[in-house]
Enzyme design. Structure first.
Site, short mmCIF file in Angstrom:
data_model
loop_
_atom_site.label_atom_id
_atom_site.label_comp_id
_atom_site.label_asym_id
_atom_site.label_seq_id
_atom_site.Cartn_x
_atom_site.Cartn_y
_atom_site.Cartn_z
N GLU A 166 0.83 -1.21 0.00
CA GLU A 166 0.00 0.00 0.00
C GLU A 166 0.87 1.26 0.00
O GLU A 166 2.08 1.19 0.26
CB GLU A 166 -0.94 0.00 1.21
CG GLU A 166 -0.22 -0.02 2.55
CD GLU A 166 -1.05 0.59 3.68
OE1 GLU A 166 -1.60 1.69 3.50
OE2 GLU A 166 -1.10 -0.02 4.76
N ALA A 195 -13.10 1.14 6.54
CA ALA A 195 -13.56 0.41 5.35
C ALA A 195 -12.68 -0.81 5.06
O ALA A 195 -13.07 -1.69 4.29
CB ALA A 195 -13.59 1.34 4.14
N LYS A 249 -3.20 -1.56 15.76
CA LYS A 249 -2.71 -0.69 16.84
C LYS A 249 -3.75 -0.55 17.93
O LYS A 249 -4.94 -0.66 17.68
CB LYS A 249 -2.45 0.70 16.26
CG LYS A 249 -1.16 0.80 15.47
CD LYS A 249 -0.74 2.27 15.42
CE LYS A 249 0.59 2.41 14.74
NZ LYS A 249 0.50 2.25 13.29
N1 PSU Z 1 -2.78 1.68 10.69
C1 PSU Z 1 -1.45 1.74 10.82
N2 PSU Z 1 -0.70 2.31 9.85
C2 PSU Z 1 -1.27 2.82 8.71
C3 PSU Z 1 -2.70 2.74 8.56
C4 PSU Z 1 -3.40 2.16 9.57
O1 PSU Z 1 -0.93 1.28 11.82
O2 PSU Z 1 -0.56 3.34 7.83
C5 PSU Z 1 -3.35 3.24 7.30
C6 PSU Z 1 -3.63 2.07 6.34
O3 PSU Z 1 -3.48 2.52 5.01
C7 PSU Z 1 -5.08 1.75 6.62
C8 PSU Z 1 -5.64 3.12 6.89
O4 PSU Z 1 -5.74 1.10 5.56
O5 PSU Z 1 -4.62 3.80 7.60
C9 PSU Z 1 -6.93 3.06 7.67
O6 PSU Z 1 -7.49 4.32 7.71
P1 PSU Z 1 -9.01 4.47 8.19
O7 PSU Z 1 -9.00 4.08 9.64
O8 PSU Z 1 -9.34 5.92 7.97
O9 PSU Z 1 -9.82 3.54 7.34
#
Ligand code: PSU
Ligand code: MN
Length: 308
Positions: A30, A146, A164
């Site tokens: 990603e 999502a 996390k």
């Molecule tokens: N958690 C982490 N590092 C990250 C992300 C999440 O420890 O870089 C990033 C990933 O790309 C994940 C996104 O898909 O954040 C999730 O964001 P949201 O909670 O807004 O869906």
């Protein structure tokens, strides 16, 4: 592989296209982890090294992004730099994808969007750091990433170091169970908590080796069950952080987010940046190492899957 989607919307590098066509191992990566998850220039060193680690295991890396409205499967050096500098780079999850494509915008792919692009390109294995999930208090705010819906529906095996503690790990696992997503531990009974090897929550099954994971994925997809799988791979012991220390840091970062009134898609990047700051950069070192470890495991899983 969907030929018309690839022709109309996607730029896939010849190397990746050929590897997929020949059934050779490919690992998706990603770009939100680069643009919104790590500071520059550490993210650039990381982006190059993680690709190298995948190659060392005999697989082809495929870093995903959306550049000027084109879905990119595999990034060149200049494109990696652009993602890492992060200027004007949006965070693109499933709901954002049609907008950035139609308006020819540039964005980094989250876990959800990377799974979507991987699936379009015929890639079945993906390495990340941590997934999104049910946020703490999500039962009231309904802030649920999502990523979880994508795991339910899109046939990609996602290797992560767990979630996390900014998230409600218990509710995240409950959600995945409801959506029918197998949660495997890679040689662990305990779902990992990103910086720490254990969360206190169990996995559905301890898959001892990458070959076991590949067998389970193959069974799932061969039966037509579809959907994704989540593989929790604990951070190597020597890079793991103290649970109590990190709990305190995360509580502090959550309080800062609340005080600053941060909401929606900005929350995760805000917390990640403040955790790095509060640990004086120690958490970044751990983050980088756990992601390398996941890339290595994902490449081995992809190699095994290619044999089946
Ligand atoms: N958690 C982490 N590092 C990250 C992300 C999440 O420890 O870089 C990033 C990933 O790309 C994940 C996104 O898909 O954040 C999730 O964001 P949201 O909670 O807004 O869906
Ligand atoms: Mn959210």
């Amino acid at each position: 592989m969907n030929a018309s989607i690839q022709r109309d919307f996607m730029d896939i590098t010849p190397e990746i296209e050929q590897a997929v066509r020949e059934g050779r191992p490919v690992v998706a990566l990603e770009s939100t982890i680069l643009s919104h998850g790590m500071p520059y220039p550490e993210n650039l060193g990381f982006a190059r090294e993680v690709e190298k680690i995948i190659r060392e295991q005999g697989a082809v890396p495929a870093t995903m992004a959306v550049l000027d409205g084109r879905l990119k499967v595999g990034l060149g050096e200049d494109e990696l730099v652009r993602m890492c500098e992060g200027k004007g780079v949006l965070k693109v999850s499933r709901r954002d994808l049609p907008i950035v494509v139609a308006e020819k915008l540039t964005g980094a792919t989250t876990v959800a969007t990377t799974m979507i692009l991987a699936n379009m390109a015929g890639i079945r294995v993906f390495a990340t750091g941590g997934i999104g999930g049910v946020h703490r208090g999500g039962q009231d705010t309904m802030d649920i990433s999502a990523d979880l819906q994508e795991l339910a529906h899109t046939p990609v095996a996602v290797v992560c170091a767990g979630a996390k503690m900014i998230l409600d790990i218990g509710r995240t696992l409950e959600y995945l169970e409801t959506m029918g997503v197998p949660v495997l531990g890679l040689d662990t009974d305990d779902f990992p908590a990103f910086y720490c090897r254990r969360s206190g929550f169990g996995v559905d099954y301890n898959a001892k080796t990458p070959a076991d994971v590949a067998k389970i994925a193959h069974a799932k997809w061969s039966m037509g069950l579809g959907g994704g799988m989540l593989i929790g791979n604990p951070v190597p012991q020597e890079y793991a952080m103290d649970f109590e220390t990190m709990s305190a840091v995360i509580d502090k970062a959550l309080k800062m987010a609340e005080d600053a009134g941060v909401k929606g898609k900005e929350i995760t990047p805000f917390l990640l940046a403040h955790i790095v700051e509060l640990t004086g950069g120690d958490s970044l070192k751990t983050n980088i190492q756990l992601a390398y470890n996941n890339a290595r495991a994902a490449a081995r899983i992809a190699v095994e899957l290619a044999r089946l």
